[in-house]
Design a protein around this motif. Structure first.
Motif, mmCIF file in Angstrom:
data_model
loop_
_atom_site.group_PDB
_atom_site.id
_atom_site.type_symbol
_atom_site.label_atom_id
_atom_site.label_comp_id
_atom_site.label_asym_id
_atom_site.label_seq_id
_atom_site.Cartn_x
_atom_site.Cartn_y
_atom_site.Cartn_z
ATOM 1 N N ASN A 196 90.760 55.801 52.581
ATOM 2 C CA ASN A 196 91.432 54.522 52.812
ATOM 3 C C ASN A 196 90.622 53.565 53.680
ATOM 4 O O ASN A 196 91.177 52.691 54.344
ATOM 5 N N GLY A 197 89.316 53.731 53.649
ATOM 6 C CA GLY A 197 88.436 52.763 54.293
ATOM 7 C C GLY A 197 88.061 51.692 53.284
ATOM 8 O O GLY A 197 87.740 52.002 52.133
ATOM 9 N N VAL A 198 88.118 50.437 53.676
ATOM 10 C CA VAL A 198 87.855 49.324 52.773
ATOM 11 C C VAL A 198 86.436 48.803 53.000
ATOM 12 O O VAL A 198 86.053 48.452 54.117
ATOM 13 N N ASP A 199 85.647 48.775 51.926
ATOM 14 C CA ASP A 199 84.279 48.252 51.940
ATOM 15 C C ASP A 199 83.413 48.927 53.003
ATOM 16 O O ASP A 199 82.766 48.288 53.838
ATOM 17 N N VAL A 200 83.410 50.261 52.960
ATOM 18 C CA VAL A 200 82.516 51.045 53.821
ATOM 19 C C VAL A 200 81.108 50.944 53.244
ATOM 20 O O VAL A 200 80.897 51.139 52.043
ATOM 21 N N ARG A 201 80.134 50.651 54.066
ATOM 22 C CA ARG A 201 78.804 50.300 53.578
ATOM 23 C C ARG A 201 77.837 51.489 53.586
ATOM 24 O O ARG A 201 77.808 52.273 54.528
ATOM 25 N N TYR A 202 77.039 51.562 52.513
ATOM 26 C CA TYR A 202 75.986 52.560 52.400
ATOM 27 C C TYR A 202 74.732 51.884 51.852
ATOM 28 O O TYR A 202 74.814 51.007 50.989
ATOM 29 N N LEU A 203 73.581 52.316 52.335
ATOM 30 C CA LEU A 203 72.317 51.764 51.853
ATOM 31 C C LEU A 203 71.935 52.383 50.515
ATOM 32 O O LEU A 203 72.129 53.575 50.287
ATOM 33 N N ASN A 204 71.370 51.562 49.639
ATOM 34 C CA ASN A 204 70.881 52.062 48.358
ATOM 35 C C ASN A 204 69.357 52.089 48.328
ATOM 36 O O ASN A 204 68.693 51.757 49.319
ATOM 37 N N LYS A 218 84.493 60.661 38.763
ATOM 38 C CA LYS A 218 84.044 60.852 40.137
ATOM 39 C C LYS A 218 83.467 62.252 40.334
ATOM 40 O O LYS A 218 83.871 63.203 39.676
ATOM 41 N N ASN A 219 82.525 62.324 41.276
ATOM 42 C CA ASN A 219 82.079 63.612 41.803
ATOM 43 C C ASN A 219 81.500 64.542 40.745
ATOM 44 O O ASN A 219 81.760 65.748 40.742
ATOM 45 N N VAL A 220 80.697 64.011 39.831
ATOM 46 C CA VAL A 220 79.984 64.850 38.877
ATOM 47 C C VAL A 220 78.822 65.494 39.629
ATOM 48 O O VAL A 220 77.905 64.809 40.091
ATOM 49 N N VAL A 221 78.859 66.809 39.748
ATOM 50 C CA VAL A 221 77.882 67.526 40.577
ATOM 51 C C VAL A 221 76.593 67.735 39.800
ATOM 52 O O VAL A 221 76.598 68.229 38.668
ATOM 53 N N LEU A 222 75.459 67.355 40.402
ATOM 54 C CA LEU A 222 74.133 67.507 39.807
ATOM 55 C C LEU A 222 73.304 68.459 40.648
ATOM 56 O O LEU A 222 73.642 68.755 41.802
ATOM 57 N N ALA A 223 72.203 68.909 40.079
ATOM 58 C CA ALA A 223 71.321 69.804 40.834
ATOM 59 C C ALA A 223 70.732 69.110 42.045
ATOM 60 O O ALA A 223 70.453 69.752 43.067
ATOM 61 N N ASN A 224 70.547 67.792 41.941
ATOM 62 C CA ASN A 224 69.920 67.068 43.051
ATOM 63 C C ASN A 224 70.775 65.902 43.531
ATOM 64 O O ASN A 224 70.257 64.929 44.063
ATOM 65 N N LEU A 249 71.998 55.686 45.567
ATOM 66 C CA LEU A 249 71.908 55.944 47.002
ATOM 67 C C LEU A 249 70.943 57.101 47.232
ATOM 68 O O LEU A 249 70.918 58.058 46.463
ATOM 69 N N ASN A 250 70.188 57.025 48.290
ATOM 70 C CA ASN A 250 69.204 58.066 48.614
ATOM 71 C C ASN A 250 69.859 59.138 49.489
ATOM 72 O O ASN A 250 69.363 59.481 50.559
ATOM 73 N N ARG A 251 70.979 59.651 48.988
ATOM 74 C CA ARG A 251 71.735 60.672 49.715
ATOM 75 C C ARG A 251 72.748 61.288 48.758
ATOM 76 O O ARG A 251 73.074 60.729 47.716
ATOM 77 N N ARG A 252 73.249 62.442 49.102
ATOM 78 C CA ARG A 252 74.333 63.076 48.347
ATOM 79 C C ARG A 252 75.651 62.656 49.001
ATOM 80 O O ARG A 252 75.887 62.935 50.179
ATOM 81 N N LEU A 253 76.504 61.971 48.230
ATOM 82 C CA LEU A 253 77.749 61.464 48.790
ATOM 83 C C LEU A 253 78.931 61.908 47.916
ATOM 84 O O LEU A 253 79.401 61.172 47.044
ATOM 85 N N PRO A 254 79.450 63.104 48.140
ATOM 86 C CA PRO A 254 80.639 63.546 47.402
ATOM 87 C C PRO A 254 81.872 62.815 47.884
ATOM 88 O O PRO A 254 81.877 62.208 48.969
#
Length: 349
Positions: free
Chosen positions: A120-128, A155-161, A108-113
């Motif tokens: 509890n949202g089912v199949d929430v969509r994000y662009l890749n 989950k949620n492995v924090v990276l520099a970018n 994904l072209n975004r930071r999504l923690p």
């Protein structure tokens, strides 16, 4: 078998397995660490060496060290192992552009923690990065994240970018419709003709969504249905909506892990509804052992409303992970290893 797997990879734009030298084990950095960029982090973790090989071959590894931000939904080595190809040279046999698109599907072209994913949202969509949508489901009890039928083992492995999630399956997106997907798979050729013969085929080119549990040629042959005998299984003698149509769930888009998420959120891991254009009822159930990281197990059964006390009948079980969760533009296709309703139960009275 090897030829079949390779053809599936090309159709689904999937990467293949690569073996390399051993790196450090995957660890989640402390908040006090100097975080590495995504490309370097993936390169230096043994559990992601196959994903790293795919990034390097397609030129995306260097991009992952850029400014970002990125969210990587990174399949682990076991996810690639599931595809059954074990040599580094297999990458060279794939179209690089197609493989690159498949890898972009996992970024994904975004930071999504985690704390920004709707609870509890089912199949929430994000662009890749491929310009397509991925479907995230975050069940907060017990904090399980599912993406396109895959499960986040870390989950949620924090990276520099950015942020990284480690997934247990390579996600599959196949351009085109459910109809086009089925028509392109030789193992579903008898089922395709059965749907055409029964007047059930054309709907699969529509807007959808559809979820299809497709019985392959071997499943149909097990019940005496082959290309040669198929003309006898017509609407004059059989309730074809029951015999062939029950595996098409119109208006639904279901990954197998959706059932596990629904169990966590709503307390039920099953779906029960009337078969389209028939009075029989189908019942679907799926569960995933997120501790053992086993493939999602599912069952497909039917209920005869004239004898409801008999409960679920004709139950078919499956867990063939690499054949399931095939996402298309208008639905999802899963593999079914046998017929739920046998021909004698679909005979007209």
């Amino acid at each position: 078998m090897l030829k079949y797997i390779k053809s599936c990879l090309l159709i689904a734009l999937l990467p293949v397995m690569f073996t390399g030298c051993k790196h450090d084990e995957l660890t989640v950095p402390d908040t006090g660490e100097s975080y590495r960029h995504a490309g370097d982090f993936v390169k230096n973790n043994y559990d992601l060496q196959l994903f790293n090989a795919a990034l390097e071959y397609t030129g995306l590894a260097a991009d992952m060290n850029g400014e970002g931000p990125f969210t990587l939904l990174a399949p682990n080595n076991a996810a690639f192992n599931e595809l059954g190809i074990t040599r580094a040279s297999d990458f060279q046999r794939l179209n690089k552009d197609s493989l690159k698109q498949a890898m972009q599907y996992h970024i994904l072209n975004r930071r999504l923690p985690v704390n920004e994913i709707p609870s509890n949202g089912v199949d929430v969509r994000y662009l890749n990065l491929a310009g397509k949508e991925v479907y995230l489901t975050f069940a907060t009890s017990p904090n399980n994240l599912f993406v396109n039928g895959s499960f986040a083992v870390k989950k949620n492995v924090v990276l520099a970018n950015g942020i990284l999630y480690v997934m247990d399956k390579v996600m599959k997106y196949i351009p085109g419709t459910v109809q086009q997907f089925l028509a392109a798979q030789p193992e579903y050729s008898v089922y395709v003709v059965a749907l055409k013969q029964s007047g059930l085929w054309e709907q699969l080119s529509g807007a959808g969504p559809f979820t299809v549990f497709a019985p392959d040629n071997a499943a149909l042959e097990r019940q005496g249905i082959t290309m040669e005998t198929l003309p006898a299984y017509n609407s004059d003698k059989y309730v074809t909506a029951r015999l062939f149509g029950m595996y098409i769930l119109p208006g639904r888009s279901l990954f197998l892990t959706d059932f596990q998420a629904l169990y966590a959120i709503y307390g039920t891991a099953s779906l029960q509804a009337k078969i389209a254009n028939d009075n029989f009822i189908y019942r679907l159930t799926a569960t995933k052992n997120t501790y053992m990281l086993a493939p999602t197990e599912y069952s497909f059964a039917y209920i005869n409303p004239e004898n409801p006390a008999l409960g679920s009948l004709g139950t078919v079980y499956g867990n063939t992970s690499r054949k399931n969760d095939n996402l298309t533009n208008n639905g999802i296709v899963h593999y079914l290893p046998d017929l739920v309703i046998k021909p004698k139960e679909a005979l007209k009275k």
